[in-house]
Design an enzyme around this catalytic site. Structure first.
Site: not given
Length: 732
Positions: A450-454
């Site tokens: 999810g957004s922790i990949h951003k």
């Protein structure tokens, strides 16, 4: 008659026969000189003798029995008469093979005298009416008359021959016995001796002491204590195996149906005798004493060790457990470092009597065991306890199915805590409802990050010059990639957002536009550099690699999904290492859970330095360290509930998915990964839970992220911040 013959009784009839030839007491010579004719007298005597014998025969027929003594005397007289005839050369009357006629009608004739020369004297014979037929006299010209020998009696056995045969038979027996003795004592002696020794010989293992697992401060997380093993020699078991199994079952904590086949099986599949088989290992010494009291020679109670885990479920998913007949490691660190921990078992071989006791002075050989080595981890037991407690509370509060949390040293890559739930009691590892309890979700569960990949996209955009730290860009509410429309959760309309605003609000549209600037090939390179798509090598068995989409496999929707953490999977420890690289001024450090190894003699074996590599520049890393405070410090940030008084935290929230059997499961995976203190990062904290009912990363894991940081910073004595938190302008 010879001297060897026994004296014979005189036959009374012999006198009458003599009188035939010597009537009136005169000898034959006197009668011849006198010229007296005795023929009439002789004939009368014969008639009287025949009449007497006829009367005797009639009397015997009337009485029905014959005097046995008289019969024997007659037979003896006949033999004597025949012997005298042979000695004197007298010619016997002609006999036939048929049965003689009755004595009343048989006539006897006077035998003619025979000269010693063997010739017959020519004398005129006078016949009377009562005289029976006589043999025709031979003339002188015929020569000597051949005497027909009488049938001989059976020849008696020779004592010497019997003795020789008996001696030969005895000699044959002695030769055969000697040959067999030579075969047993010389030719086959070694084989028989070995077989006899094998029947008496018992070999028992001497288990090596398994090394301990220690935390970073030397506290024992798992170690071994003295205990007993219970084994069986099926060939020496007394009594019914079923009854013995029923007695042992409650003592060993096993079912009788599992114990009985081990006791009753006396041979292996290859036909070899089974002399030793484990029934249970690691039993208490008190239980071993009870089994010894059974006094069954087939039961063997030996020295063993039992694994002790004093923390029970403390780091159980990381430590793992041992089991099996050899006490080998089955999961976790116990399995990954089994060869280092287990040592080398010894054995003792000795001869046992039928009662099961060692034979004094007999064969005995002992090979002492070599103890195992110790393993010291980077885990801090106290920190581990608090992290595990906070995680379990988070899972309970949000009805999550599983979760993981960890604390990592930014500069060394050491894992200070690794918690996972659901968990189990490592001291009783087989009392679980499901094998899922053994799983370490921090290293083995792969999910959409999810957004922790951003954070990778932001780092690459800064590094590649797609945007400056204080730059802004037009961000729409939605964007379409392929046939998929992506939108921002925070309703901002068509607005201009700063980079801090994109990070704070976790803008999907802004992130996708930055990825378009970077390009899929360059983005893939940064993903690989930050450690995605491969294991971290932290040292935990069964670590997963995750899935990383290669650029040539991208579809139309991949341009929107990959940058925001979808169409790929990762473990939470991979994401923790990613944020540690940003916190470590752009240098990636391989995570590790091993501090060092300790040999059995106490020698410390230092570990090799962890693998490191630079991923982004120090300038870019420090810029991102500052910007990642926005989700917590900014008013529109997704991680506002993680704000910690007296400390500045940096991190990113994430909401991913869980793929089960090729499809996304209901709910989502809520995550929060960051570091503290933001101005001088020391520790990375990562929290991730799967919530089937759904929930955002900040709202679900933000509180846990704050509590873990609060305890860790205070526990390690990190000074609080002396300046207020930064203020971010999220709008351009």
């Amino acid at each position: 008659m010879t001297e060897a013959d026994p004296p014979r009784r005189r036959d009374p009839s012999s006198i009458s026969r003599a009188r035939r030839y010597t009537p009136r007491g005169r000898t034959v010579r006197e009668a011849a000189e006198a010229g007296e004719d005795n023929r009439a007298r002789e004939n009368g005597a014969r008639d009287r003798e025949a009449a007497r014998r006829e009367r005797n025969r009639a009397a015997q027929q009337e009485s029905g029995t014959e005097d046995l003594a008289a019969k024997r005397r007659r037979e003896a007289a006949a033999r004597s008469r025949e012997r005298r005839q042979r000695e004197t050369g007298e010619i016997p009357e002609a006999r036939t093979e048929s049965r003689p006629a009755p004595q009343s009608t048989r006539r006897t004739a006077r035998s003619e005298p025979v000269r010693r020369t063997g010739t017959v004297r020519s004398t005129a014979t006078r016949r009377t009416e009562n005289v029976g037929p006589q043999r025709r006299p031979l003339s002188r010209e015929t020569g000597p008359v051949a005497v027909k020998p009488l049938p001989r009696l059976p020849k008696l056995g020779s004592p010497r021959r019997r003795l020789r045969m008996a001696a030969a038979f005895v000699m044959i027996l002695l030769v055969l016995s000697g040959t067999r003795l030579i075969q047993l004592q010389v030719t086959d002696s070694a084989a028989y001796a070995a077989e006899a020794l094998n029947q008496r010989l018992t070999t028992e293992p001497l288990p090596a002491e398994r090394g301990a697992i220690l935390d970073r401060n030397g506290n024992r997380l798992a170690y071994s204590i003295e205990s007993n093993y219970i084994a069986v020699d099926p060939g020496m078991v007394e009594g019914d195996p079923a009854e013995l199994a029923a007695l042992l079952a409650p003592l060993l904590g096993r079912k009788a149906s599992e114990i009985e086949p081990i006791i009753a099986t006396k041979e292996s599949a290859q036909g070899d005798a089974i002399r030793f088989a484990y029934l249970q290992r690691g039993v208490d010494i008190a239980v071993g004493n009870q089994i010894e009291d059974l006094k069954n020679p087939g039961l063997i109670v030996g020295d063993d060790e039992r694994r002790v885990v004093p923390g029970h479920d403390l780091a159980a998913n990381l430590l793992g457990f041992t089991g099996g007949d050899q006490g080998e490691g089955l999961t976790g660190m116990e399995a990954e470092y089994d060869e280092w921990l287990r040592g080398t078992d010894g054995e003792v071989s000795y001869e046992r009597s039928q009662s099961g006791q060692p034979i004094p002075g007999a064969f005995y050989r002992e090979e002492p065991p070599e103890p195992g080595n110790d393993l010291q981890l980077t885990i801090d037991a106290d920190l581990q306890f608090q992290v595990q407690k906070i995680l379990e509370q988070t899972v309970t509060d949000h009805d999550a199915t599983f979760g993981s949390a960890m604390v990592m040293d930014v500069h060394s890559g050491e894992m200070l805590a690794m918690a996972s739930t659901p968990t189990y009691d490592a001291a009783n590892p087989f009392e679980v409802d499901s094998d899922e309890a053994y799983r370490d979700y921090g290293t083995q569960a792969t999910v959409d990050p999810g957004s922790i990949h951003k954070a990778i996209v932001f780092a690459a955009a800064l590094e590649e010059g797609c945007i400056t730290p204080d730059g802004t860009m037009q961000v729409d509410q939605t964007i379409t990639k392929g046939d998929q429309e992506y939108h921002d959760t925070y309703q901002h309309g068509d607005a201009v957002l700063s980079l801090a605003g994109i990070i704070a609000q976790s803008s999907n549209v802004g992130t996708i536009e930055l990825a378009d600037c970077i390009g899929k090939e360059k983005l893939y390179e940064y993903q690989r550099a930050f450690g995605l798509g491969e294991i971290t090598g932290v040292g935990v068995a069964g670590e997963a690699t995750g899935i990383l989409q290669e650029p040539e496999n991208w579809s139309g929707t991949s341009y929107g999904s990959v940058p925001i953490g979808h169409e790929g999977t990762a473990t939470i420890i991979q994401m923790a290492a990613l944020y540690a690289a940003i916190a470590n001024d752009g240098v990636y450090v391989q995570p590790t859970v091993i501090d060092h190894k300790i040999e059995a003699d106490g020698t410390v074996v230092e570990q090799e330095e962890p693998e490191t590599r630079r991923v982004i520049s120090t300038e870019t890393a420090q810029q991102l360290q500052y910007l990642l405070q926005a989700p917590i410090a900014a008013e529109t940030g997704t991680g506002r509930n993680a704000e910690l008084e007296n400390y500045h935290l940096a991190g990113k929230t994430g909401t991913g998915g869980l793929v089960v059997d090729g499809e996304y499961a209901p709910g989502n995976v809520a995550s929060f990964v960051g570091f503290a203190p933001a101005e001088d990062p020391q520790y990375v904290v990562a929290v991730s839970v799967y919530v089937p009912g759904g929930g955002g990363g900040g709202s679900t894991t933000g509180e846990a992220f704050k509590e873990i940081n609060e305890f860790a910073l205070g526990y390690f004595g990190v000074r609080p911040a002396t300046t207020p938190p930064p203020v971010f302008d999220v709008w351009g």
